[in-house]
Design a protein around this motif. Structure first.
Motif, PDB file in Angstrom:
ATOM      1  N   ARG A  91      -9.330   8.626  -1.549  1.00  0.00           N
ATOM      2  CA  ARG A  91      -9.236   7.188  -1.763  1.00  0.00           C
ATOM      3  C   ARG A  91      -8.850   6.516  -0.445  1.00  0.00           C
ATOM      4  NH1 ARG A  91     -11.856   8.169  -5.315  1.00  0.00           N
ATOM      5  NH2 ARG A  91     -11.532   7.914  -7.568  1.00  0.00           N
ATOM      6  N   PHE A  92      -9.451   5.358  -0.205  1.00  0.00           N
ATOM      7  CA  PHE A  92      -9.206   4.609   1.023  1.00  0.00           C
ATOM      8  C   PHE A  92      -8.447   3.326   0.698  1.00  0.00           C
ATOM      9  CE2 PHE A  92     -12.574   7.449   2.062  1.00  0.00           C
ATOM     10  CZ  PHE A  92     -12.475   7.696   3.426  1.00  0.00           C
ATOM     11  N   LEU A  93      -7.343   3.099   1.418  1.00  0.00           N
ATOM     12  CA  LEU A  93      -6.563   1.872   1.292  1.00  0.00           C
ATOM     13  C   LEU A  93      -6.623   1.160   2.638  1.00  0.00           C
ATOM     14  CD1 LEU A  93      -5.136   4.183  -0.576  1.00  0.00           C
ATOM     15  CD2 LEU A  93      -3.366   2.465  -0.860  1.00  0.00           C
ATOM     16  N   TYR A 153      -5.581  10.495   0.565  1.00  0.00           N
ATOM     17  CA  TYR A 153      -5.509   9.045   0.731  1.00  0.00           C
ATOM     18  C   TYR A 153      -5.528   8.696   2.219  1.00  0.00           C
ATOM     19  CZ  TYR A 153      -4.075   9.044  -4.158  1.00  0.00           C
ATOM     20  OH  TYR A 153      -4.033   9.231  -5.519  1.00  0.00           O
ATOM     21  N   VAL A 154      -6.442   7.809   2.593  1.00  0.00           N
ATOM     22  CA  VAL A 154      -6.520   7.324   3.971  1.00  0.00           C
ATOM     23  C   VAL A 154      -6.044   5.875   3.988  1.00  0.00           C
ATOM     24  CG1 VAL A 154      -8.004   6.830   5.947  1.00  0.00           C
ATOM     25  CG2 VAL A 154      -8.451   8.845   4.521  1.00  0.00           C
ATOM     26  N   ALA A 204       0.837  -1.205   0.000  1.00  0.00           N
ATOM     27  CA  ALA A 204       0.000   0.000   0.000  1.00  0.00           C
ATOM     28  C   ALA A 204       0.872   1.256   0.000  1.00  0.00           C
ATOM     29  CB  ALA A 204      -0.923  -0.008   1.214  1.00  0.00           C
ATOM     30  N   LYS A 205       1.915   1.259   0.821  1.00  0.00           N
ATOM     31  CA  LYS A 205       2.801   2.425   0.896  1.00  0.00           C
ATOM     32  C   LYS A 205       3.632   2.581  -0.376  1.00  0.00           C
ATOM     33  CE  LYS A 205       3.165   2.718   5.935  1.00  0.00           C
ATOM     34  NZ  LYS A 205       4.073   2.694   7.110  1.00  0.00           N
ATOM     35  N   ARG A 214     -17.391  -1.709  -1.849  1.00  0.00           N
ATOM     36  CA  ARG A 214     -16.882  -0.401  -2.263  1.00  0.00           C
ATOM     37  C   ARG A 214     -15.379  -0.411  -2.536  1.00  0.00           C
ATOM     38  NH1 ARG A 214     -21.350  -0.019   0.399  1.00  0.00           N
ATOM     39  NH2 ARG A 214     -22.810   1.717   0.066  1.00  0.00           N
ATOM     40  N   CYS A 215     -14.751  -1.557  -2.315  1.00  0.00           N
ATOM     41  CA  CYS A 215     -13.307  -1.673  -2.516  1.00  0.00           C
ATOM     42  C   CYS A 215     -12.981  -2.750  -3.547  1.00  0.00           C
ATOM     43  CB  CYS A 215     -12.605  -2.059  -1.207  1.00  0.00           C
ATOM     44  SG  CYS A 215     -12.685  -0.844   0.111  1.00  0.00           S
ATOM     45  N   GLN A 216     -11.856  -2.591  -4.192  1.00  0.00           N
ATOM     46  CA  GLN A 216     -11.330  -3.683  -5.005  1.00  0.00           C
ATOM     47  C   GLN A 216     -10.474  -4.544  -4.091  1.00  0.00           C
ATOM     48  OE1 GLN A 216      -9.816  -2.753  -8.877  1.00  0.00           O
ATOM     49  NE2 GLN A 216      -8.488  -4.545  -8.950  1.00  0.00           N
TER      50      GLN A 216
END
Length: 242
Positions: free
Chosen positions: A129-131, A100-101, A54-55, A147-149
């Motif tokens: 965008r939420f991760l 981005y959260v 993610a980072k 709501r997420c992939q």
């Protein structure tokens, strides 16, 4: 103080990340090339590289640090955190295209907190965008899944796991016996981060010593097995016990 090996050997670029699936590698590269990502839910066992990936994505997208809010949901998981902290961050204008959260261990967020989070994902869809990362997908409510992939990261097989730890020991010029390394691998698999940390702790003399009492606690492993059974991961739990 000597740097932690898990930080020293953490991938710095996407091309350094060890993907287990070529299709997933292509998917990540497509996000980087298009400079755009959807809401994402990274799942997988502890220590398999969910947060790292993610980072790395945010780094490759050249996101300004001021546009990123990181929350460790194992510590901050209440309704108030979701409603106040995230709302305050998301409602301000981004320096780039999006805010981005990054919600680490999102499966620790309370059910009410997840309900609030679902609403925030909808309210700020045009600017944020939420991760999310999680160990147990079943703890995340269906409304967030939809709501997420999803992006499930498989564990390295045990051989590659051992090879990676061995590479680090060799690079650090640590003398080690394969039988002793095997003890660490079997006790910590599939948590690579924990295995690397434990090996570093027990190699201060320049040699990988036999684990000390308490280093490889059966109690912690039993808790992990119980959690797997409770979350329906029966086959996975059986595999590790065997």
């Amino acid at each position: 103080m000597k740097q932690l090996w898990v930080e020293q050997y953490r991938p710095r670029k996407i091309k350094e990340y060890v993907f287990r699936d070529e299709q997933q590698e292509r998917q990540v590269q497509s996000w980087v090339d298009s400079k755009a990502i959807p809401h994402l839910l990274f799942s997988g066992d502890p220590g398999t590289g969910k947060t790292t990936l993610a980072k790395l994505l945010l780094h490759e997208l050249e996101v300004d640090k001021g546009d990123v809010l990181e929350i460790n949901a194992s510590n901050e998981n209440s309704v108030d955190v979701m409603r106040e902290k995230i709302t305050h961050f998301a409602q301000t204008m981004p320096f780039g295209d999006f805010k981005y959260v990054l919600l680490d261990e999102a499966d620790y967020i309370t059910q009410n907190g997840q309900a609030i989070l679902r609403g925030l994902m909808e309210s700020f869809a045009s600017t944020c965008r939420f991760l999310l990362t999680c160990n147990y997908e079943r703890r995340v409510i269906p409304a967030i899944h939809s709501r997420c992939q999803g992006f499930h990261i498989k564990s390295l097989d045990q051989t590659m796991f051992a090879v990676r730890v061995g590479e680090i020991l060799a690079n650090e010029k640590i003398e080690f016996d394969m039988d002793i390394l095997d003890v660490y691998v079997k006790a910590n698999y599939p948590d690579l981060r924990k295995c690397i940390n434990t090996c570093q702790m027990n190699s201060q003399t320049g040699k990988l010593e036999k684990p000390q009492e308490g280093d490889l606690t059966e109690g912690n492993m039993e808790i992990t097995y119980v959690a797997m059974f409770q979350n329906g991961d029966i086959e996975k739990a059986r595999k590790y016990i065997v």
